[in-house]
Scaffold this active site. Structure first.
Site, PDB file in Angstrom:
ATOM      1  CE  LYS A  59      -2.404   1.633   3.672  1.00 27.11           C
ATOM      2  NZ  LYS A  59      -2.314   3.106   3.703  1.00 27.11           N
ATOM      3  CG  ASP A  70      -5.012   4.407   1.786  1.00 28.65           C
ATOM      4  OD1 ASP A  70      -6.138   4.862   1.512  1.00 28.65           O
ATOM      5  OD2 ASP A  70      -4.606   4.209   2.947  1.00 28.65           O
ATOM      6  CE  LYS A 125      -7.219   6.595   4.547  1.00 26.29           C
ATOM      7  NZ  LYS A 125      -5.796   6.231   4.386  1.00 26.29           N
ATOM      8  CG  ASP A 131     -11.040  18.594  -4.159  1.00 23.63           C
ATOM      9  OD1 ASP A 131     -11.922  19.463  -4.322  1.00 23.63           O
ATOM     10  OD2 ASP A 131      -9.842  18.857  -4.118  1.00 23.63           O
ATOM     11  CG  ASN A 191     -14.548  18.352 -12.914  1.00 25.83           C
ATOM     12  OD1 ASN A 191     -14.795  17.563 -13.833  1.00 25.83           O
ATOM     13  ND2 ASN A 191     -13.662  19.333 -13.024  1.00 25.83           N
ATOM     14  CB  THR A 218      -8.952   1.990  11.867  1.00 26.55           C
ATOM     15  OG1 THR A 218      -7.872   2.413  11.035  1.00 26.55           O
ATOM     16  CG2 THR A 218      -9.757   0.958  11.123  1.00 26.55           C
ATOM     17  CD  GLN A 270      -4.953   2.503  12.864  1.00 24.45           C
ATOM     18  OE1 GLN A 270      -6.065   3.021  12.989  1.00 24.45           O
ATOM     19  NE2 GLN A 270      -4.421   2.272  11.684  1.00 24.45           N
ATOM     20  NE  ARG A 286       1.558   2.691  12.951  1.00 22.47           N
ATOM     21  CZ  ARG A 286       0.720   3.534  13.537  1.00 22.47           C
ATOM     22  NH1 ARG A 286       1.179   4.506  14.308  1.00 22.47           N
ATOM     23  NH2 ARG A 286      -0.587   3.408  13.348  1.00 22.47           N
TER      24      ARG A 286
END
Ligand code: C5P
Length: 262
Positions: free
Chosen positions: A56, A83, A85, A88, A91, A142, A216, A237
Site C-alpha cells: 500500500k 491509498d 483517500k 474533493d 469533478n 480506524t 489506531q 507498523r
C-alpha cells in the site's frame, strides 16, 4: 466464527484466492509502506518480496516519491493499493481517479464522506477503463472513536456512521469499502459476497502497549478481522517497524492461515 458461505468475500480483479490456505493468506495481506522516501520503501519491499504480494502506497510515501514509486513496484510484479483517500469536489476527484488508474494500481481509495455525488463521479471515472482498479470508499478511519467522531460533529457511533456511508457508497455503485474489523460483518451483510472489504487497524494477537495503544482506536487481530468477513487486511507498523519485517509478516500470515482453516 467462520463466515457463512453466502457472504464469502470477493477479491480485487486478477487476485482470486489460491487453493492452499497459506497462499490464500499471502494474497490477502497488504503491507502499508508508510515510509519517508522511495529508498526506505524499496528497502522494505526488498525485505518483504517473496513473503508479501500487496503493498500500500499512502500519503506519506506518495507525497515524498510520487508516481515513480508506484510504477517501480508494479514493474517488479507487485499489486499496488494506492491509498490517497481522495476527498474533493466531484469533478476534481473524478480526474484524480482517472490519472491514478493509468498507473496500473489494483486498488485505490476515496473518502465516502465526500458524499454521493463525489462517489458517483469517482466510480464513473473508471467506466470504460481497461483493467480498472477496485475503487474503495473509506468509511470511518480506524483511528476514530466516539470522542473523535463527536469532536468532528458526527454524533452517531462509528458503527452507525460506517453503515450509513456504506449504504451511500452502494447506492453510488461502489462495492469496495475500508472499515474496521468491528464493522466489517455489518458491511459484509450489506454488500454480500460482491463486497471487497479492506480492514486496517490490525494488531497481531499478543501485541502489547505501546503498539496496541498507538493512534489506531478500532483494532482487531488478523484472525478476528478475517472471521468477521474481511477480504484483505492492511498491516503497517507491526511489520514495517519490526526488527525483522519478513518474520513479522510470516507470523501474521500464520495467524491468517489458522483463521482460514476454521
Ligand atoms: O501502521 P498501521 O498498521 O496502523 O497502518 C495502517 C495503515 O492503514 C495506514 O497506512 C493508514 O493510513 C491506513 N488506513 C487506516 N485506517 C483507514 C484507512 C487506511 O489506518 N480507515
Amino acid at each position: 466464527m467462520p463466515i457463512p458461505e453466502r457472504l464469502k468475500p470477493r477479491f480485487a480483479a486478477g487476485c482470486a484466492p489460491a487453493p492452499d490456505k497459506l497462499a490464500q493468506a499471502r494474497l490477502r495481506l497488504i503491507v502499508a509502506l508508510d515510509a519517508p522516501d522511495a529508498r526506505a520503501a524499496t528497502a522494505l519491499v526488498e525485505r518483504l518480496e517473496g513473503t508479501c504480494q500487496w503493498f500500500k502506497v499512502g500519503l506519506e510515501l506518495f507525497t515524498a516519491a510520487g508516481p515513480d514509486v508506484v510504477q517501480a513496484m508494479t514493474a517488479r510484479g507487485h499489486s499496488v493499493f494506492l491509498d490517497l483517500k481522495f476527498h474533493d469536489i466531484p469533478n476534481t476527484v473524478a480526474g484524480a481517479v482517472r490519472s491514478a488508474a493509468a498507473w496500473g494500481v489494483r486498488m485505490m481509495t476515496v473518502h465516502a464522506a465526500g458524499g454521493p455525488a463525489m462517489l458517483a463521479a469517482a466510480r464513473a471515472a473508471l467506466d470504460g477503463a481497461a483493467n480498472p482498479p477496485e475503487l474503495l470508499a473509506v468509511t470511518v478511519l480506524t483511528s476514530m472513536d466516539v470522542e473523535q467522531l463527536s469532536a468532528a460533529g458526527v454524533e452517531r457511533s462509528p458503527a452507525k456512521q460506517v453503515e450509513l456511508l456504506a449504504k451511500m457508497g452502494l447506492e453510488a455503485g461502489i462495492h469496495g469499502f475500508v472499515c474496521s474489523a468491528q464493522e466489517v460483518a455489518a458491511v459484509r451483510a450489506l454488500t454480500g459476497p460482491k463486497g471487497v472489504l479492506v480492514v486496517p487497524g490490525i494488531r497481531p494477537a499478543g501485541t502489547q502497549a505501546p503498539r496496541r495503544t498507538d493512534d489506531q482506536k478500532r483494532i482487531a487481530t488478523p484472525a478476528e478481522a478475517l472471521c468477521a468477513g474481511a477480504s484483505y487486511l492492511v498491516v503497517g507498523r507491526p511489520i514495517t517497524q519490526a526488527p525483522n519485517p519478513a518474520e513479522a509478516a510470516e507470523a501474521i500470515l500464520e495467524e491468517m492461515t489458522q483463521a482460514l482453516l476454521l
